[in-house]
Design a protein around this motif. Sequence first.
Motif, PDB file in Angstrom:
ATOM      1  N   GLN A  55       0.778  -1.166  -0.223  1.00 32.87           N
ATOM      2  CA  GLN A  55      -0.096   0.146  -0.006  1.00 32.87           C
ATOM      3  C   GLN A  55       0.253   1.364   0.252  1.00 32.87           C
ATOM      4  OE1 GLN A  55      -3.154   0.001  -0.195  1.00 32.87           O
ATOM      5  NE2 GLN A  55      -4.041   1.979   0.173  1.00 32.87           N
ATOM      6  N   VAL A  56       0.918   2.188  -1.326  1.00 36.17           N
ATOM      7  CA  VAL A  56       1.274   3.479  -1.062  1.00 36.17           C
ATOM      8  C   VAL A  56       0.574   4.567  -0.463  1.00 36.17           C
ATOM      9  CG1 VAL A  56       2.691   4.888  -2.812  1.00 36.17           C
ATOM     10  CG2 VAL A  56       2.510   2.367  -3.096  1.00 36.17           C
ATOM     11  N   GLN A  57       1.362   4.815   0.789  1.00 35.72           N
ATOM     12  CA  GLN A  57       1.133   6.197   1.274  1.00 35.72           C
ATOM     13  C   GLN A  57       0.894   7.200   0.796  1.00 35.72           C
ATOM     14  OE1 GLN A  57       1.391   6.085   5.590  1.00 35.72           O
ATOM     15  NE2 GLN A  57      -0.566   4.960   5.591  1.00 35.72           N
ATOM     16  N   LEU A  58      -0.006   8.526  -0.091  1.00 32.06           N
ATOM     17  CA  LEU A  58       0.570   9.379  -0.625  1.00 32.06           C
ATOM     18  C   LEU A  58       0.350  10.792   0.205  1.00 32.06           C
ATOM     19  CD1 LEU A  58      -0.328   9.046  -4.278  1.00 32.06           C
ATOM     20  CD2 LEU A  58       1.360   9.163  -2.932  1.00 32.06           C
ATOM     21  N   VAL A  59       1.462  12.121   0.677  1.00 29.57           N
ATOM     22  CA  VAL A  59       0.906  13.012   1.375  1.00 29.57           C
ATOM     23  C   VAL A  59       0.878  14.429   0.728  1.00 29.57           C
ATOM     24  CG1 VAL A  59       1.274  14.194   3.514  1.00 29.57           C
ATOM     25  CG2 VAL A  59       1.334  11.455   3.385  1.00 29.57           C
ATOM     26  N   GLU A  60       0.669  14.932   0.507  1.00 30.75           N
ATOM     27  CA  GLU A  60       0.447  16.278  -0.104  1.00 30.75           C
ATOM     28  C   GLU A  60       0.502  17.791   0.964  1.00 30.75           C
ATOM     29  OE1 GLU A  60      -2.836  14.051  -2.421  1.00 30.75           O
ATOM     30  OE2 GLU A  60      -2.430  14.486  -1.066  1.00 30.75           O
ATOM     31  N   SER A  61       1.134  18.661   0.198  1.00 30.50           N
ATOM     32  CA  SER A  61       1.469  19.486   0.757  1.00 30.50           C
ATOM     33  C   SER A  61       1.548  21.310   0.231  1.00 30.50           C
ATOM     34  CB  SER A  61       2.633  19.728   2.147  1.00 30.50           C
ATOM     35  OG  SER A  61       3.869  19.402   1.275  1.00 30.50           O
ATOM     36  N   GLY A  62       1.531  22.447   1.026  1.00 35.35           N
ATOM     37  CA  GLY A  62       1.364  23.170  -0.317  1.00 35.35           C
ATOM     38  C   GLY A  62       0.630  23.878  -0.832  1.00 35.35           C
ATOM     39  N   GLY A  63      -0.547  23.895  -0.033  1.00 35.79           N
ATOM     40  CA  GLY A  63      -2.221  24.688  -0.421  1.00 35.79           C
ATOM     41  C   GLY A  63      -1.896  25.979  -0.032  1.00 35.79           C
ATOM     42  N   GLY A  64      -2.049  26.516  -0.795  1.00 36.49           N
ATOM     43  CA  GLY A  64      -3.501  27.590   0.521  1.00 36.49           C
ATOM     44  C   GLY A  64      -3.531  28.514  -0.683  1.00 36.49           C
ATOM     45  N   LEU A  65      -4.455  30.579  -0.121  1.00 40.75           N
ATOM     46  CA  LEU A  65      -4.601  31.247  -0.857  1.00 40.75           C
ATOM     47  C   LEU A  65      -4.274  31.910  -0.867  1.00 40.75           C
ATOM     48  CD1 LEU A  65      -7.116  32.523  -1.003  1.00 40.75           C
ATOM     49  CD2 LEU A  65      -6.474  33.677   1.456  1.00 40.75           C
ATOM     50  N   VAL A  66      -4.124  32.565  -2.707  1.00 34.44           N
ATOM     51  CA  VAL A  66      -3.532  33.224  -3.478  1.00 34.44           C
ATOM     52  C   VAL A  66      -4.062  33.973  -4.042  1.00 34.44           C
ATOM     53  CG1 VAL A  66      -3.172  31.418  -5.342  1.00 34.44           C
ATOM     54  CG2 VAL A  66      -0.965  33.085  -4.858  1.00 34.44           C
ATOM     55  N   GLN A  67      -3.474  34.776  -4.126  1.00 36.14           N
ATOM     56  CA  GLN A  67      -3.709  35.952  -5.310  1.00 36.14           C
ATOM     57  C   GLN A  67      -4.039  35.865  -6.593  1.00 36.14           C
ATOM     58  OE1 GLN A  67      -2.711  40.326  -4.400  1.00 36.14           O
ATOM     59  NE2 GLN A  67      -4.294  40.115  -2.938  1.00 36.14           N
ATOM     60  N   ALA A  68      -4.838  35.760  -7.579  1.00 39.54           N
ATOM     61  CA  ALA A  68      -4.732  35.960  -9.045  1.00 39.54           C
ATOM     62  C   ALA A  68      -3.121  36.420  -9.814  1.00 39.54           C
ATOM     63  CB  ALA A  68      -5.402  36.391  -9.646  1.00 39.54           C
ATOM     64  N   GLY A  69      -2.897  35.599 -10.545  1.00 34.48           N
ATOM     65  CA  GLY A  69      -1.159  36.051 -10.583  1.00 34.48           C
ATOM     66  C   GLY A  69       0.006  35.399 -10.289  1.00 34.48           C
ATOM     67  N   GLY A  70      -0.029  34.716  -9.092  1.00 34.89           N
ATOM     68  CA  GLY A  70       0.563  34.154  -8.399  1.00 34.89           C
ATOM     69  C   GLY A  70       0.670  32.857  -8.028  1.00 34.89           C
ATOM     70  N   SER A  71       1.825  32.197  -7.321  1.00 31.66           N
ATOM     71  CA  SER A  71       2.070  30.404  -7.243  1.00 31.66           C
ATOM     72  C   SER A  71       2.369  30.022  -6.041  1.00 31.66           C
ATOM     73  CB  SER A  71       3.699  31.347  -7.866  1.00 31.66           C
ATOM     74  OG  SER A  71       4.639  31.466  -9.253  1.00 31.66           O
ATOM     75  N   LEU A  72       1.670  28.778  -6.255  1.00 28.94           N
ATOM     76  CA  LEU A  72       2.197  28.303  -5.284  1.00 28.94           C
ATOM     77  C   LEU A  72       3.149  27.028  -5.941  1.00 28.94           C
ATOM     78  CD1 LEU A  72      -1.560  28.268  -3.608  1.00 28.94           C
ATOM     79  CD2 LEU A  72       1.005  28.304  -2.287  1.00 28.94           C
ATOM     80  N   ARG A  73       3.746  26.247  -4.770  1.00 32.89           N
ATOM     81  CA  ARG A  73       4.985  25.037  -5.094  1.00 32.89           C
ATOM     82  C   ARG A  73       4.208  23.727  -4.488  1.00 32.89           C
ATOM     83  NH1 ARG A  73      11.052  22.354  -5.261  1.00 32.89           N
ATOM     84  NH2 ARG A  73      10.438  22.430  -3.088  1.00 32.89           N
TER      85      ARG A  73
END
Length: 124
Positions: free
Chosen positions: A1-19
């Motif tokens: 069983q492979v467990q996957l954990v995401e991170s890095g989301g959030g609130l950003v203004q239009a035109g901004g960036s996230l990883r």
Amino acid sequence: QVQLVESGGGLVQAGGSLRLSCTASERTFSYYAMGWFHRAPGKERAFVAGISGSGNITDFADSVKGRFTISRDNTKNTVYLQANSLKPEDTALYYCAARRSSVPVTNRIAYDYWGQGTQVTVSS
């Protein structure tokens, strides 16, 4: 069983960036193609980007081409989604997924393991 954990989301203004990052528990991580999907409110889960096990093949949804990139570091069991020039319509819950194949595909049914998701909200 492979467990996957995401991170890095959030609130950003239009035109901004996230990883976004997704780390897998699997030691043979390089054997798995990885994908990023998103689900906007009231919509189906949709393909965003995919990457082969070795990282030499990538694929993107038309809506994100030229704005998003996908990469992976097999030494860290991690796949990344760099999201630039974000738009309000990119607002969604973003999931990573692993497929027991070296080749990524756009069909969510082809993926075997899923993370819990990370929320991305883009304000106008």
